[in-house]
Scaffold this motif. Sequence first.
Motif, PDB file in Angstrom:
ATOM      1  N   UNK A  11       0.838  -1.213   0.000  1.00 31.37           N
ATOM      2  CA  UNK A  11       0.000   0.000   0.000  1.00 31.37           C
ATOM      3  C   UNK A  11       0.863   1.250   0.000  1.00 31.37           C
ATOM      4  N   UNK A  12       1.939   1.226   0.759  1.00 30.60           N
ATOM      5  CA  UNK A  12       2.841   2.390   0.820  1.00 30.60           C
ATOM      6  C   UNK A  12       3.471   2.646  -0.549  1.00 30.60           C
ATOM      7  N   UNK A  13       3.918   1.591  -1.211  1.00 26.37           N
ATOM      8  CA  UNK A  13       4.511   1.749  -2.545  1.00 26.37           C
ATOM      9  C   UNK A  13       3.483   2.280  -3.536  1.00 26.37           C
ATOM     10  N   UNK A  14       2.277   1.769  -3.483  1.00 26.88           N
ATOM     11  CA  UNK A  14       1.232   2.243  -4.395  1.00 26.88           C
ATOM     12  C   UNK A  14       0.847   3.692  -4.098  1.00 26.88           C
ATOM     13  N   UNK A  15       0.877   4.063  -2.855  1.00 32.25           N
ATOM     14  CA  UNK A  15       0.558   5.440  -2.475  1.00 32.25           C
ATOM     15  C   UNK A  15       1.587   6.409  -3.059  1.00 32.25           C
ATOM     16  N   UNK A  16       2.838   5.988  -3.119  1.00 33.87           N
ATOM     17  CA  UNK A  16       3.910   6.839  -3.628  1.00 33.87           C
ATOM     18  C   UNK A  16       4.005   6.844  -5.152  1.00 33.87           C
ATOM     19  N   UNK A  17       3.331   5.915  -5.823  1.00 29.52           N
ATOM     20  CA  UNK A  17       3.468   5.788  -7.265  1.00 29.52           C
ATOM     21  C   UNK A  17       3.185   7.080  -8.033  1.00 29.52           C
ATOM     22  N   UNK A  18       2.110   7.826  -7.755  1.00 31.71           N
ATOM     23  CA  UNK A  18       1.877   9.060  -8.515  1.00 31.71           C
ATOM     24  C   UNK A  18       3.021  10.066  -8.392  1.00 31.71           C
ATOM     25  N   UNK A  19       3.603  10.140  -7.227  1.00 32.46           N
ATOM     26  CA  UNK A  19       4.716  11.052  -6.996  1.00 32.46           C
ATOM     27  C   UNK A  19       5.951  10.624  -7.799  1.00 32.46           C
ATOM     28  N   UNK A  20       6.236   9.346  -7.779  1.00 35.43           N
ATOM     29  CA  UNK A  20       7.375   8.810  -8.529  1.00 35.43           C
ATOM     30  C   UNK A  20       7.114   8.943 -10.031  1.00 35.43           C
ATOM     31  N   UNK A  21       5.899   8.632 -10.446  1.00 37.95           N
ATOM     32  CA  UNK A  21       5.535   8.725 -11.863  1.00 37.95           C
ATOM     33  C   UNK A  21       5.686  10.157 -12.372  1.00 37.95           C
ATOM     34  N   UNK A  23       7.789  12.326 -11.524  1.00 38.58           N
ATOM     35  CA  UNK A  23       9.210  12.629 -11.723  1.00 38.58           C
ATOM     36  C   UNK A  23       9.746  12.019 -13.022  1.00 38.58           C
ATOM     37  N   UNK A  24       8.994  11.090 -13.590  1.00 38.13           N
ATOM     38  CA  UNK A  24       9.437  10.397 -14.808  1.00 38.13           C
ATOM     39  C   UNK A  24       8.495  10.654 -15.977  1.00 38.13           C
ATOM     40  N   UNK A  25       7.834  11.786 -15.961  1.00 34.71           N
ATOM     41  CA  UNK A  25       6.842  12.091 -16.989  1.00 34.71           C
ATOM     42  C   UNK A  25       7.447  12.112 -18.389  1.00 34.71           C
ATOM     43  N   UNK A  26       8.626  12.674 -18.530  1.00 35.56           N
ATOM     44  CA  UNK A  26       9.257  12.754 -19.850  1.00 35.56           C
ATOM     45  C   UNK A  26       9.586  11.361 -20.387  1.00 35.56           C
ATOM     46  N   UNK A  54      11.967   1.736 -22.673  1.00 35.84           N
ATOM     47  CA  UNK A  54      11.499   1.090 -21.452  1.00 35.84           C
ATOM     48  C   UNK A  54      12.583   1.096 -20.388  1.00 35.84           C
ATOM     49  N   UNK A  55      13.813   0.807 -20.777  1.00 30.32           N
ATOM     50  CA  UNK A  55      14.924   0.804 -19.815  1.00 30.32           C
ATOM     51  C   UNK A  55      15.120   2.190 -19.203  1.00 30.32           C
ATOM     52  N   UNK A  56      14.983   3.231 -20.022  1.00 27.80           N
ATOM     53  CA  UNK A  56      15.114   4.595 -19.502  1.00 27.80           C
ATOM     54  C   UNK A  56      14.015   4.886 -18.487  1.00 27.80           C
ATOM     55  N   UNK A  57      12.797   4.455 -18.778  1.00 28.53           N
ATOM     56  CA  UNK A  57      11.679   4.655 -17.850  1.00 28.53           C
ATOM     57  C   UNK A  57      11.896   3.853 -16.569  1.00 28.53           C
ATOM     58  N   UNK A  58      12.313   2.625 -16.703  1.00 24.52           N
ATOM     59  CA  UNK A  58      12.571   1.759 -15.541  1.00 24.52           C
ATOM     60  C   UNK A  58      13.655   2.360 -14.644  1.00 24.52           C
ATOM     61  N   UNK A  59      14.728   2.839 -15.264  1.00 25.84           N
ATOM     62  CA  UNK A  59      15.817   3.465 -14.513  1.00 25.84           C
ATOM     63  C   UNK A  59      15.320   4.706 -13.776  1.00 25.84           C
ATOM     64  N   UNK A  60      14.520   5.508 -14.461  1.00 27.77           N
ATOM     65  CA  UNK A  60      13.966   6.706 -13.829  1.00 27.77           C
ATOM     66  C   UNK A  60      13.104   6.336 -12.625  1.00 27.77           C
ATOM     67  N   UNK A  61      12.214   5.353 -12.788  1.00 21.76           N
ATOM     68  CA  UNK A  61      11.369   4.910 -11.675  1.00 21.76           C
ATOM     69  C   UNK A  61      12.218   4.442 -10.495  1.00 21.76           C
ATOM     70  N   UNK A  62      13.227   3.647 -10.786  1.00 24.18           N
ATOM     71  CA  UNK A  62      14.085   3.109  -9.731  1.00 24.18           C
ATOM     72  C   UNK A  62      14.790   4.244  -8.986  1.00 24.18           C
ATOM     73  N   UNK A  63      15.353   5.181  -9.740  1.00 22.31           N
ATOM     74  CA  UNK A  63      16.064   6.291  -9.106  1.00 22.31           C
ATOM     75  C   UNK A  63      15.113   7.205  -8.323  1.00 22.31           C
ATOM     76  N   UNK A  64      13.947   7.461  -8.866  1.00 17.75           N
ATOM     77  CA  UNK A  64      12.968   8.309  -8.164  1.00 17.75           C
ATOM     78  C   UNK A  64      12.482   7.640  -6.880  1.00 17.75           C
ATOM     79  N   UNK A  65      12.271   6.339  -6.934  1.00 17.72           N
ATOM     80  CA  UNK A  65      11.816   5.606  -5.742  1.00 17.72           C
ATOM     81  C   UNK A  65      12.909   5.599  -4.665  1.00 17.72           C
TER      82      UNK A  65
END
Length: 70
Positions: A11-21, A23-26, A54-65
Amino acid sequence: MSGSNVWSRTREKLRLFPEVFAQCAEEAAIYGRCVAATTTSKQELKKDLCAKEFEALKTCFTNAAKKRAK
């Protein structure tokens, strides 16, 4: 073995998803454009056509999280 701790973390990870997403809008937009461009008409998305995007998006998500977790 209690599953409540697993659900709390999930639940905590899902709650943070919009915030992380946000940061990776581009990167998400670039990946989305790639998918849209490779699936015109009734064409199916084929594996690895947008792998670089996809790798760029995955990397961004990982770094933002990771930044958010600190």
